[in-house]
Write an enzyme that holds these catalytic residues in place. Sequence first.
Site, PDB file in Angstrom:
ATOM      1  CE  LYS A   1      -4.150   1.273  -1.222  1.00 35.48           C
ATOM      2  NZ  LYS A   1      -4.489   0.460  -0.062  1.00 35.48           N
TER       3      LYS A   1
ATOM      4  CB  SER B   1      -0.952   0.012   1.199  1.00 34.32           C
ATOM      5  OG  SER B   1      -2.035  -0.864   0.969  1.00 34.32           O
TER       6      SER B   1
ATOM      7  CB  SER C   1      -4.880   1.676   3.740  1.00 32.50           C
ATOM      8  OG  SER C   1      -3.914   1.153   2.845  1.00 32.50           O
TER       9      SER C   1
END
Length: 380
Positions: A61, A58, A118
Amino acid sequence: MKLLRFSTLVVVGLTLALGATARAATIDTAARQALLLDMTTGTVLFEKNADQKMPTSSMSKIMTMYMVFEAIKQGRLSMDDTLPVSQRAWKMQGSKMFTELGNRIKVEDLIRGVIIQSGNDASVVLAEGLSGSEEKFAEDMTARAKALGLANSNFMNATGWPHENHYSTARDLSVLAQRLIEEFPEYYHFYSEKEFTYHGIKQGNRNPLLYRDIGVDGMKTGHTEIAGYGLTASAKRGDRRLVLVVNGLNSMQARADESARLLEWGFREFDAYALYKAGQPVEEAPVWMGRDATVPATVAKDLTVTMSREERKGLKVTAKFDKPVPAPVAKGTQIGRLVIEAPNFSTREIPLIAARDVPQLGIFGRIAAATRYMVSGSVD
C-alpha cells in the site's frame, strides 16, 4: 606535450560510506528479509536477503499511496474529491475501513483509511477511482515502480492481497519509502497519525513503533500467512533519517521488538558527518596556460558521510588530477576526482569541479609558458 599526474592526499581520519554498504559493524536478525538504510547519504547499514523476491502484503500500500499522492500533486485528484464504493471494494476481506456500498467517500478519508486502518476496501476505491479498475491500477503501479527503479517489484492488486505474481524486495521497498518521503513531504504526516474514526468505528494505526519514543513517524505494516509479519518504518533523530524494511517475522511482538532493535542499532553504531560543503575548496588543481597557476577544486553538492563509530580511523581521501587542467577553465567543469578509500568499504569516486573561472594566458604568455616547458620539462 608531456602530461604530469598529480595526486594529493587531502584528508585522513574519517570513514566514508556514501551510497554504499557499511560493513564495519555487525548485527543479525530473525527476519527472513531486511534492509536498514540511512537516507542522509543513501548508505545501507545492514541487509539480509534484500534482493529476494517476497510477498509484501499490506506494505504494498506504500506504492498505492505513492500513486495517489502523485495524482494529487499533478492535479488529477484532490483531497476533497469523492469516490464511489463499488461492490468489489465493499466486499473486500481482511483489514477494512468499513466503507458503505454505493456511498461516495472523500479522498482524504480514503487516504487515512489506507494508511492508518490499512483498509483493503479503501485501497480498491482509490484504485478504481484513478484507473477505472483495480487490474488497470495494478498495471499502472508496476509501470511506475519500474520507472522509479524498483526492478524486482510486480503488483497484481492495490492491497497486497496474496497472489503468486505480486511481490517486491526489501531493497525496492526501502527505495520506494525514500522516494515517497522525499517527493511528498506535505502528505507524509498521514503516516504518523495514530488513529482514525470512520463510520463510527475508531481504529488505531497498525504501526507499533509509533507508540514507542524512538523517533518513528511512519510507515506501513503487513501480514499474511505466507509472508509472515513485516514492517516498513522510518525514524528521524536530529538530521538523520533511517528507513527499515523487515519481513517474515513470526509474530506481531517480534515485528515490533526486532524493528525497534535494528533502528536503535543503526542510530547507535553509525553517524553522519559533513566532509565538504559545495563550493568549499578541497585542493588546488594545476592549470596549464592559465592566468592563474592553479584553480580551487570543489564538490558540486555537500558531501556527507555515514560511518561506523568504530571505523572512523583508516580513511584515505585523495584528490586526483590526471594532468594539468588546460586553460581556459570554466567554473563547474569537472577537473578531477576525489577518491575515498577505507578498510571494509568500497572505494568511492566523487567528481571534483572548478570553483571559479581561470582565463587563458594571452599569446605572449602562452609562448613564454611553452618556452619554459621546453627548457625545464615542467608546467610550473
